[in-house]
Design a protein around this motif. Structure first.
Motif, PDB file in Angstrom:
ATOM      1  N   ALA A 138      28.321  43.460  41.343  1.00 34.08           N
ATOM      2  CA  ALA A 138      28.811  43.131  42.687  1.00 34.08           C
ATOM      3  C   ALA A 138      27.707  43.267  43.720  1.00 34.08           C
ATOM      4  O   ALA A 138      27.813  42.726  44.823  1.00 34.08           O
ATOM      5  N   LYS A 141      26.529  39.859  43.425  1.00 37.93           N
ATOM      6  CA  LYS A 141      27.637  38.908  43.505  1.00 37.93           C
ATOM      7  C   LYS A 141      28.800  39.540  44.273  1.00 37.93           C
ATOM      8  O   LYS A 141      29.781  40.005  43.676  1.00 37.93           O
ATOM      9  N   LYS A 143      31.185  38.403  45.692  1.00 39.15           N
ATOM     10  CA  LYS A 143      32.479  37.763  45.463  1.00 39.15           C
ATOM     11  C   LYS A 143      33.357  38.584  44.526  1.00 39.15           C
ATOM     12  O   LYS A 143      34.593  38.484  44.568  1.00 39.15           O
ATOM     13  N   LEU A 144      32.735  39.398  43.668  1.00 35.28           N
ATOM     14  CA  LEU A 144      33.497  40.209  42.718  1.00 35.28           C
ATOM     15  C   LEU A 144      34.327  41.285  43.407  1.00 35.28           C
ATOM     16  O   LEU A 144      35.229  41.860  42.800  1.00 35.28           O
ATOM     17  N   TYR A 146      36.296  40.689  45.830  1.00 42.69           N
ATOM     18  CA  TYR A 146      37.538  40.044  46.278  1.00 42.69           C
ATOM     19  C   TYR A 146      38.421  39.766  45.077  1.00 42.69           C
ATOM     20  O   TYR A 146      37.999  39.133  44.107  1.00 42.69           O
ATOM     21  N   TYR A 147      39.664  40.231  45.159  1.00 43.03           N
ATOM     22  CA  TYR A 147      40.578  40.120  44.023  1.00 43.03           C
ATOM     23  C   TYR A 147      41.650  39.040  44.200  1.00 43.03           C
ATOM     24  O   TYR A 147      42.447  38.817  43.299  1.00 43.03           O
ATOM     25  N   LEU A 151      40.792  32.525  45.404  1.00 46.17           N
ATOM     26  CA  LEU A 151      40.313  32.576  46.791  1.00 46.17           C
ATOM     27  C   LEU A 151      39.198  31.571  47.040  1.00 46.17           C
ATOM     28  O   LEU A 151      39.209  30.845  48.043  1.00 46.17           O
ATOM     29  N   TRP A 152      38.243  31.508  46.126  1.00 46.47           N
ATOM     30  CA  TRP A 152      37.056  30.692  46.373  1.00 46.47           C
ATOM     31  C   TRP A 152      37.285  29.206  46.100  1.00 46.47           C
ATOM     32  O   TRP A 152      36.395  28.379  46.338  1.00 46.47           O
ATOM     33  N   GLU A 153      38.491  28.878  45.600  1.00 46.59           N
ATOM     34  CA  GLU A 153      38.847  27.467  45.449  1.00 46.59           C
ATOM     35  C   GLU A 153      39.677  26.970  46.636  1.00 46.59           C
ATOM     36  O   GLU A 153      39.961  25.784  46.754  1.00 46.59           O
ATOM     37  N   PHE A 163      40.727  35.135  53.159  1.00 47.36           N
ATOM     38  CA  PHE A 163      39.432  35.806  53.199  1.00 47.36           C
ATOM     39  C   PHE A 163      39.418  36.954  54.204  1.00 47.36           C
ATOM     40  O   PHE A 163      38.992  38.081  53.885  1.00 47.36           O
ATOM     41  N   THR A 167      39.008  40.949  53.263  1.00 51.60           N
ATOM     42  CA  THR A 167      37.673  41.474  53.531  1.00 51.60           C
ATOM     43  C   THR A 167      37.645  42.985  53.787  1.00 51.60           C
ATOM     44  O   THR A 167      36.789  43.688  53.225  1.00 51.60           O
ATOM     45  N   ALA A 170      37.881  44.600  50.498  1.00 47.47           N
ATOM     46  CA  ALA A 170      36.660  44.385  49.712  1.00 47.47           C
ATOM     47  C   ALA A 170      35.553  45.322  50.181  1.00 47.47           C
ATOM     48  O   ALA A 170      34.796  45.867  49.364  1.00 47.47           O
TER      49      ALA A 170
END
Length: 204
Positions: A138, A141, A143-144, A146-147, A151-153, A163, A167, A170
């Protein structure tokens, strides 16, 4: 009055306590903070040792030894490590240490303490990584952290709502993952600093 300060050099700490005494503040206790009481300004002589004791009897014998030499124990417990002494009146030796090596040895003891703390967290950190409780990747990265599924799509307002909602979680998750490695590094840095002071003190 309480003051929060942190020292890695015993000599500077002693000088600061002496200066506080000149300003009319006498040390009465030391835990996370320094606790002072108002007193008559004086030219005090404080000295600090670093020792821990297994039994109360050993601790009392230790304090009695210094009191017989003209030093009053003003702060510290048998497990606290740092022991604070104040010269009693005008009698007694000017220092609580008999030679350079005994004075330097306090830095060796505190260095060993910091190093043992750093080492004690390493197995725990390894276990948390091996079980997946902490993901070190992490760091590169984020992005890891965020669970939220998919989300990223997401796109548009749906993405920003999800997001911004996650946040804070996260950030807290990342902070909790970073606490142990940060503690290991900090304790190791303190151990290194104390070891340098030990070497320096031996050479003086």
């Amino acid at each position: 009055m309480k003051k929060m300060k942190f020292f890695t050099n015993f000599d500077r700490e002693e000088q600061w306590l002496n200066e506080m005494a000149r300003q009319g503040y006498r040390l009465v206790n030391k835990s996370m903070t320094y606790e002072f009481e108002t007193a008559k300004p004086e030219e005090a002589n404080y000295r600090i040792d670093y020792r821990t004791f297994k039994t109360r009897r050993d601790f009392e014998d230790y304090k009695a030894l210094f009191e017989d030499c003209g030093w009053t124990h003003v702060a510290g417990t048998k497990k606290s490590g740092a022991q604070y002494f104040k010269q009693t009146g005008d009698w007694g030796d000017e220092d609580i240490f008999s030679d350079v090596n005994s004075k330097a040895a306090r830095y060796k003891r505190i260095s060993d303490m910091w190093l043992s703390l750093a080492c004690s967290f390493i197995p725990l950190f390894a276990v948390l990584i091996s079980t997946g409780a902490i993901q070190v990747t992490a760091i590169v990265k984020p992005k890891l952290l965020y669970y939220t599924p998919g989300l990223w799509e997401m796109s548009g307002s749906q993405f920003w709502r999800s997001f911004l909602f996650e946040t804070p979680f996260a950030v807290m998750r990342g902070f909790s993952w970073a606490v142990i490695p940060i503690m290991i590094l900090v304790y190791a840095a303190f151990a290194y600093k104390a070891k340098k002071e030990y070497t320096k003190s031996q050479q003086e």
